[in-house]
Design an enzyme around this catalytic site. Sequence first.
Site, PDB file in Angstrom:
ATOM      1  N   ARG A 109       8.453  42.800  81.595  1.00  0.00           N
ATOM      2  CA  ARG A 109       9.034  44.160  80.522  1.00  0.00           C
ATOM      3  C   ARG A 109       8.715  43.944  78.914  1.00  0.00           C
ATOM      4  NH1 ARG A 109      15.415  42.905  84.107  1.00  0.00           N
ATOM      5  NH2 ARG A 109      14.189  43.686  86.312  1.00  0.00           N
ATOM      6  N   ASP A 117       8.952  44.288  75.645  1.00  0.00           N
ATOM      7  CA  ASP A 117      10.189  44.967  74.417  1.00  0.00           C
ATOM      8  C   ASP A 117       9.672  46.102  73.387  1.00  0.00           C
ATOM      9  OD1 ASP A 117      11.746  42.674  75.287  1.00  0.00           O
ATOM     10  OD2 ASP A 117      11.042  41.818  74.108  1.00  0.00           O
ATOM     11  N   TYR A 172      -0.686  36.088  77.079  1.00  0.00           N
ATOM     12  CA  TYR A 172       0.104  36.865  75.536  1.00  0.00           C
ATOM     13  C   TYR A 172      -0.708  36.722  74.678  1.00  0.00           C
ATOM     14  CZ  TYR A 172       4.167  38.723  77.800  1.00  0.00           C
ATOM     15  OH  TYR A 172       4.934  39.510  79.244  1.00  0.00           O
ATOM     16  N   ARG A 178       7.608  34.916  71.449  1.00  0.00           N
ATOM     17  CA  ARG A 178       7.780  35.729  70.009  1.00  0.00           C
ATOM     18  C   ARG A 178       8.562  34.693  69.123  1.00  0.00           C
ATOM     19  NH1 ARG A 178      10.610  41.377  70.441  1.00  0.00           N
ATOM     20  NH2 ARG A 178      11.081  41.342  68.361  1.00  0.00           N
TER      21      ARG A 178
END
Length: 261
Positions: A63, A65, A123, A213
Amino acid sequence: MALCLHVSVVRGLMRTLKITLAYDGTRFVGWQRQAEGESIQGALEEALARFEGAAVTVHGAGRTDAGVHALGQVASVRLTCGHDVETLTRALNAQLPDDLRVLDIEEAPPDFHARFSARAKTYRYRIRSGGVASPFDRGYVWNLPERLDVDAMRRAAQVLIGRHDFAAFQSAGTTIPDSGASFRTIDRSDVRNEGDLVLYEVTGDGFLRHMVRAIVGTLVEVGRGWRPADNIAVLLAGGARAQAGATAPPHGLFLVRVDYD
């Protein structure tokens, strides 16, 4: 009206499809449908519904952002529409906006689920360290004016490998339903530089909300000399979110790949 024509799969038989996507997340509100704004999930569901002739539900592997991009997001959907996968790929891309592309569609087993069947996700976060930022990179890189200590960041990143409690790196205010819910396993955590670019890549079995992050924000503080590299171990040993670094901006983050068995 349903657009299912020129079929090679019998119409009416339920099938499960694995869809690989790439998107520029700049203008989207994120993967998940929201009350306002355009989402990746919503755009894909609307396009698929035109071929199915009915509402559909698409499940994503991650999901992402608002503002986060994807090179290899994976979605799953169950349809009765009989288009072959090559025709459906072309037809969907004709319906979807240019900043959202279907890269591939595969027939999948009935029990395949993009999120729950995933074994690992990778990622990548892009930072420009010093130098002059190109105006063409501004939506895809976190620009920092100073030079970062990449070696220190690399040492700190290595500490994250293994199974740990990442509560210090989850979104502030997240409710953890049980004591083990914030544990994740990281298989790869690496920092490298390519000229002025500093790239952080991480592969794991799952990620908490804003976890990557928050890790990047903490690694940047290591690179700036604001905290020692071994502070990562302290955070993994029961640290609170307020003790870790700030959450890095979304536009430097890319979902690169989702792996399945």
